[in-house]
Scaffold this motif. Structure first.
Motif, short mmCIF file in Angstrom:
data_model
loop_
_atom_site.label_atom_id
_atom_site.label_comp_id
_atom_site.label_asym_id
_atom_site.label_seq_id
_atom_site.Cartn_x
_atom_site.Cartn_y
_atom_site.Cartn_z
N ARG A 75 0.88 -1.38 -0.04
CA ARG A 75 0.02 0.10 -0.03
C ARG A 75 0.89 1.25 -0.04
N VAL A 76 1.88 1.31 0.66
CA VAL A 76 2.90 2.45 0.79
C VAL A 76 3.58 2.51 -0.51
N MET A 77 3.99 1.47 -1.02
CA MET A 77 4.71 1.47 -2.33
C MET A 77 3.48 2.06 -3.61
N ALA A 78 2.56 1.62 -3.32
CA ALA A 78 1.22 1.98 -4.32
C ALA A 78 1.21 3.44 -4.49
N VAL A 79 0.99 4.13 -3.06
CA VAL A 79 0.88 5.39 -3.04
C VAL A 79 2.05 6.26 -3.49
N PHE A 80 3.29 6.09 -2.94
CA PHE A 80 4.19 6.52 -3.24
C PHE A 80 4.59 6.59 -4.79
N THR A 81 4.30 5.34 -5.62
CA THR A 81 4.69 5.02 -7.00
C THR A 81 3.67 6.08 -7.87
N LEU A 82 2.45 6.09 -7.52
CA LEU A 82 1.34 6.79 -7.91
C LEU A 82 1.63 8.18 -7.87
N LEU A 83 2.22 8.90 -6.60
CA LEU A 83 2.45 10.07 -6.63
C LEU A 83 3.67 10.55 -7.39
N CYS A 84 4.54 9.72 -7.56
CA CYS A 84 6.00 10.10 -8.18
C CYS A 84 5.75 10.14 -9.66
N LEU A 85 5.36 8.89 -9.97
CA LEU A 85 4.92 8.99 -11.53
C LEU A 85 3.69 10.20 -12.16
N ALA A 86 2.98 10.29 -11.16
CA ALA A 86 2.00 11.45 -11.43
C ALA A 86 2.85 12.79 -11.69
N TYR A 87 3.47 13.04 -10.94
CA TYR A 87 4.30 14.39 -11.01
C TYR A 87 5.25 14.23 -12.30
N THR A 88 5.77 13.22 -12.40
CA THR A 88 6.69 13.38 -13.88
C THR A 88 5.83 13.19 -15.31
N SER A 89 4.73 12.53 -14.92
CA SER A 89 3.82 12.41 -16.12
C SER A 89 3.08 13.53 -16.42
N THR A 90 2.57 14.26 -15.24
CA THR A 90 2.01 15.58 -15.53
C THR A 90 2.71 16.66 -15.96
N PHE A 91 3.86 16.68 -15.60
CA PHE A 91 4.88 17.87 -16.17
C PHE A 91 5.25 17.47 -17.74
N LYS A 148 -3.22 29.48 -11.96
CA LYS A 148 -4.16 28.39 -11.83
C LYS A 148 -3.67 26.91 -12.55
N GLU A 149 -3.38 27.21 -13.87
CA GLU A 149 -3.06 25.85 -14.84
C GLU A 149 -2.01 25.30 -13.97
N ASP A 150 -1.01 25.83 -13.67
CA ASP A 150 0.22 25.21 -13.03
C ASP A 150 0.00 24.70 -11.68
N ILE A 151 -0.86 25.29 -11.01
CA ILE A 151 -1.09 24.87 -9.43
C ILE A 151 -1.12 23.62 -9.31
N VAL A 152 -1.99 22.82 -10.12
CA VAL A 152 -2.12 21.45 -10.09
C VAL A 152 -0.95 20.62 -10.16
N LYS A 153 -0.03 20.80 -11.10
CA LYS A 153 1.22 20.37 -11.17
C LYS A 153 2.26 20.26 -10.04
N TYR A 154 2.24 21.53 -9.54
CA TYR A 154 3.16 21.82 -8.61
C TYR A 154 2.36 21.23 -6.85
N ILE A 155 1.38 21.11 -6.90
CA ILE A 155 0.65 20.59 -5.74
C ILE A 155 0.85 19.06 -5.82
N ILE A 156 0.82 18.32 -7.07
CA ILE A 156 1.35 16.81 -7.13
C ILE A 156 2.81 16.51 -6.69
N PHE A 157 3.61 17.72 -7.06
CA PHE A 157 4.98 17.48 -6.93
C PHE A 157 5.18 17.88 -5.55
N LEU A 158 4.58 18.65 -4.95
CA LEU A 158 4.81 18.94 -3.34
C LEU A 158 4.45 17.94 -2.66
N THR A 159 3.24 17.27 -2.94
CA THR A 159 2.77 16.12 -2.18
C THR A 159 3.46 14.94 -2.18
#
Length: 406
Positions: free
Chosen positions: A134-150, A300-311
């Motif tokens: 579960r920890v791996m799934a959450v961390f993987t989702l956030l990390c790859l979501a950041y790189t994919s979003t950007f 506002k357009e970039d805030i979502v990307k940086y929030i994912i990165f921050l999280t």
């Protein structure tokens, strides 16, 4: 209750698979397919050459942006990406430098891994593995979501505008601010080759950053599982009797040997990850600070990307500190369990062995970085505190220069 016993390969499957997608095979020494090994190495080397050229471009862009007050916000936007890239680079370097130690570590971890369903239930492996995944799934989702979003968002946005909203031109933009020695948007094929290079570089950085931490999480999870098993055995054993002293001594000796192996394996973890963890924690405060600043200053357009990165950045530091704290707690519990035995009327030899076990547990196993105290929740609070201090200083400085925030 599982019908079939889990293997160590299945236990550590997730980081191994992620590493292979960028060409890094941690079990290369076990593979007999020479062509496959060469292709993976080629993929890895080409990928890191491309990635490091992108990092150089980010650094040049950052230096150029700092020279002008009009582009200072762009400089603070690229700064966390540079920090993330440096940490990803050094994590991969650590894996390469300590490859022999890492292979020995995996072999020894596999050796002490519980083999049967009965043993795995006694070790509470299913519960441990469930939490770990579960920890791996959450961390993987956030990390790859950041790189994919950007990396993917600019092309996706331009495609929607051009094909669905009838925009007059296809906007050729990029997800990362990088300086190039050539014009990247004049020709279509140049743009797409450059764009795909950024996408692959972002994915490689994300996987290199992510997978090293996943190996760390899997290693610490198994070590905590063994320390807890030793503690339960000591508590349930209750102390040696006078009727069968030799049998009890052999039982305690086996636990001491297992405890010593676990301590040695924890040192393997430190030798492999210590330097990359040092760089990680040194850059974490500044990285989180710059990301937080972008959240408050971006459109506002970039805030979502940086929030994912921050999280993702906050979760990454938290996960490392959480497992560092878990390892210390689990290893210290062994000494408490040994002392809480009914040892008063035991044989002197048994008491002597028990004393050795208690003395060894006084210095708990821990995740350490050079020149830093053992990593725990205290380290996490320090990172957060320093990040906020840097953020407040940066924001105050920008306001004094007259920068307006959205």
């Amino acid at each position: 209750m599982p019908l079939l016993a889990r293997t160590f390969s299945e236990f550590i499957h997730i980081p191994i698979v992620f590493y292979k997608t960028i060409g890094e095979d941690l079990y290369e020494h076990r593979s007999s397919n020479r062509v496959r090994r060469l292709l993976l190495k080629l993929l890895l080397h080409i990928g890191f050459v491309n990635f490091n050229l992108l990092v150089m471009g980010e650094i040049i862009f950052f230096v150029k942006a700092l020279r002008s007050s009009a582009t200072i916000l762009e400089a603070t936007g690229v700064a966390p990406c540079i920090g993330f890239s440096f940490v990803a680079n050094f994590k991969q370097i650590a894996m390469t430098v300590h490859r022999v130690t890492l292979r020995q570590h995996f072999d020894q971890m596999e050796e002490i891994f519980p083999k049967t369903v009965k043993q795995q239930n006694a070790y509470k492996l299913p519960q441990r593995e469930r939490v770990m995944r579960r920890v791996m799934a959450v961390f993987t989702l956030l990390c790859l979501a950041y790189t994919s979003t950007f990396s993917i968002y600019p092309a996706l946005k331009a495609s929607v505008q051009y094909w669905l909203l009838d925009a007059p031109v296809f906007e050729r933009g990029f997800g990362f601010a990088i300086w190039y020695p050539y014009k990247t948007t004049e020709k279509n094929w140049v743009y797409w080759l450059t764009y795909l290079g950024q996408v692959h570089g972002a994915y490689l950085a994300g996987v290199a950053f992510l997978s090293a931490d996943l190996v760390l999480v899997a290693s610490v999870t198994q070590l905590c599982m063994h320390f807890d098993f030793i503690s339960r055995c000591l508590e349930e054993f209750g102390g040696a009797s006078q009727s069968d002293v030799q049998k009890d001594l052999e039982y305690l000796k086996a636990l001491i040997v297992k405890h010593a192996k676990c301590l040695k394996l924890s040192e393997h973890v430190n030798s492999i990850f210590s330097f990359s963890l040092l760089l990680n924690f040194l850059t974490a405060s500044l990285t989180i600070c710059f990301i937080g600043f972008q959240v408050t200053a971006s459109s506002k357009e970039d805030i979502v990307k940086y929030i994912i990165f921050l999280t993702a950045s906050l979760v990454q530091v938290f996960v490392v500190c959480y497992y560092g704290d878990e390892l210390m707690t689990a290893s210290m519990r062994v000494g408490d369990a040994a002392y809480n035995q009914n040892w008063f009327d035991c044989d002197k030899r048994y008491k002597r062995l028990l004393t050795i076990l208690i003395m060894r547990s006084q210095k708990p196993a821990s995740i350490r970085a050079p020149f830093m105290p053992p990593i725990s929740f205290r380290a996490y609070m320090k990172v957060i505190s320093m990040s906020y201090q840097f953020f407040a200083l940066l924001r105050t400085s920008m306001e004094r220069k007259g920068t307006k925030f959205t």
